[in-house]
Scaffold this motif. Sequence first.
Motif, PDB file in Angstrom:
ATOM      1  N   ILE A  82       0.854  -1.189   0.000  1.00 32.29           N
ATOM      2  CA  ILE A  82       0.000   0.000   0.000  1.00 32.29           C
ATOM      3  C   ILE A  82       0.887   1.235   0.000  1.00 32.29           C
ATOM      4  N   LYS A  83       0.540   2.220  -0.835  1.00 34.78           N
ATOM      5  CA  LYS A  83       1.227   3.504  -0.820  1.00 34.78           C
ATOM      6  C   LYS A  83       0.189   4.615  -0.761  1.00 34.78           C
ATOM      7  N   THR A  84       0.321   5.441   0.270  1.00 33.01           N
ATOM      8  CA  THR A  84      -0.596   6.561   0.467  1.00 33.01           C
ATOM      9  C   THR A  84       0.215   7.842   0.562  1.00 33.01           C
ATOM     10  N   TYR A  85      -0.200   8.848  -0.175  1.00 29.89           N
ATOM     11  CA  TYR A  85       0.422  10.171  -0.084  1.00 29.89           C
ATOM     12  C   TYR A  85      -0.510  11.115   0.657  1.00 29.89           C
ATOM     13  N   LYS A 139      -3.139   0.157  -3.747  1.00 35.76           N
ATOM     14  CA  LYS A 139      -4.099  -0.409  -2.795  1.00 35.76           C
ATOM     15  C   LYS A 139      -3.954  -1.930  -2.730  1.00 35.76           C
ATOM     16  N   ASP A 140      -3.188  -2.392  -1.749  1.00 35.32           N
ATOM     17  CA  ASP A 140      -3.105  -3.828  -1.465  1.00 35.32           C
ATOM     18  C   ASP A 140      -2.646  -4.635  -2.686  1.00 35.32           C
ATOM     19  N   ASP A 198      11.478   4.443  -3.760  1.00 36.43           N
ATOM     20  CA  ASP A 198      10.509   4.847  -2.737  1.00 36.43           C
ATOM     21  C   ASP A 198      10.142   3.599  -1.949  1.00 36.43           C
ATOM     22  N   ILE A 199       9.588   3.802  -0.766  1.00 43.64           N
ATOM     23  CA  ILE A 199       9.171   2.651   0.044  1.00 43.64           C
ATOM     24  C   ILE A 199       7.660   2.721   0.294  1.00 43.64           C
ATOM     25  N   PRO A 200       7.013   1.577   0.484  1.00 44.48           N
ATOM     26  CA  PRO A 200       5.562   1.570   0.680  1.00 44.48           C
ATOM     27  C   PRO A 200       5.156   2.115   2.040  1.00 44.48           C
ATOM     28  N   SER A 201       3.897   2.518   2.121  1.00 48.84           N
ATOM     29  CA  SER A 201       3.332   2.933   3.415  1.00 48.84           C
ATOM     30  C   SER A 201       3.148   1.715   4.309  1.00 48.84           C
ATOM     31  N   GLY A 227      -4.873   2.097  -8.898  1.00 48.92           N
ATOM     32  CA  GLY A 227      -4.062   1.596  -7.795  1.00 48.92           C
ATOM     33  C   GLY A 227      -4.243   0.140  -7.458  1.00 48.92           C
ATOM     34  N   GLU A 228      -4.981  -0.588  -8.299  1.00 48.21           N
ATOM     35  CA  GLU A 228      -5.219  -2.014  -8.045  1.00 48.21           C
ATOM     36  C   GLU A 228      -4.875  -2.832  -9.277  1.00 48.21           C
ATOM     37  N   ILE A 229      -4.437  -4.062  -9.062  1.00 47.18           N
ATOM     38  CA  ILE A 229      -4.185  -4.967 -10.181  1.00 47.18           C
ATOM     39  C   ILE A 229      -5.518  -5.539 -10.642  1.00 47.18           C
ATOM     40  N   THR A 230      -5.832  -5.306 -11.923  1.00 49.09           N
ATOM     41  CA  THR A 230      -7.096  -5.803 -12.467  1.00 49.09           C
ATOM     42  C   THR A 230      -6.908  -7.051 -13.322  1.00 49.09           C
TER      43      THR A 230
END
Length: 233
Positions: free
Chosen positions: A14-17, A28-29, A61-64, A222-225
């Motif tokens: 998860i990465k949130t700014y 998102k996950d 960069d690193i994930p949240s 933000g999700e793999i579809t």
Amino acid sequence: MNSDKPLIEINNLIKTYRMAGEAVPVLKDISFTIHQGEFVAIIGPSGSGKSTLMNMLGCLDIPSSGSYLLDGQEISQMTDNQQAYIRNQKIGFIFQSFNLLNKLSALENVELPLIYRNISMKSRRALATEALINVGLGERLHHKPNQLSGGQQQRVAIARALAGNPPILLADEPTGALDTQTGKEILQMLHELNEKGHTIIIITHDPAIANQARRCIRIQDGEITEDQEVVHS
């Protein structure tokens, strides 16, 4: 060519700014694995999160939250210096805009990452020369970027990515600044590198480019579809 142990293992990433005090989720996950020797395209439209995912994969960069294992090492807990070391050892970057230094020759541009490995001048010159010969630029060692065509500049960038023999080549829209024919030549070169054992990851918005890979991971909002093998006729 693929081994049982994943080269890249992404788990629940998860990465949130924070923007204007608000939390904005970008990834998102996300979970997937990539094995040594794969040729993978990560495709998505502008704003899908693919560039953020590329920054994670490239240790920029690193994930949240979540986990990123690269060759068995947990990246998400590393310091900036540790990540820089991993980038230098494990990942070769190829960018749409080439990212060459105009004041340096092709040879000097290719040598740059090797300087940070504390490789002697003689050894790094030999490695850089070999890399340029391998991409067909043996006659252009001392040319500066403005003396080279776009395709030749991208070949210099590929040679720079290859010179330290990293296991992973991470290519961000590698044909985006090139004409169609030159783009095909660069993609053919990536195929040949893949056949020699390099793991290739292309980030793109273009389905025609993604279809050149052997596996396509589609990202949207933000999700793999989708994550599936590419069938070549």
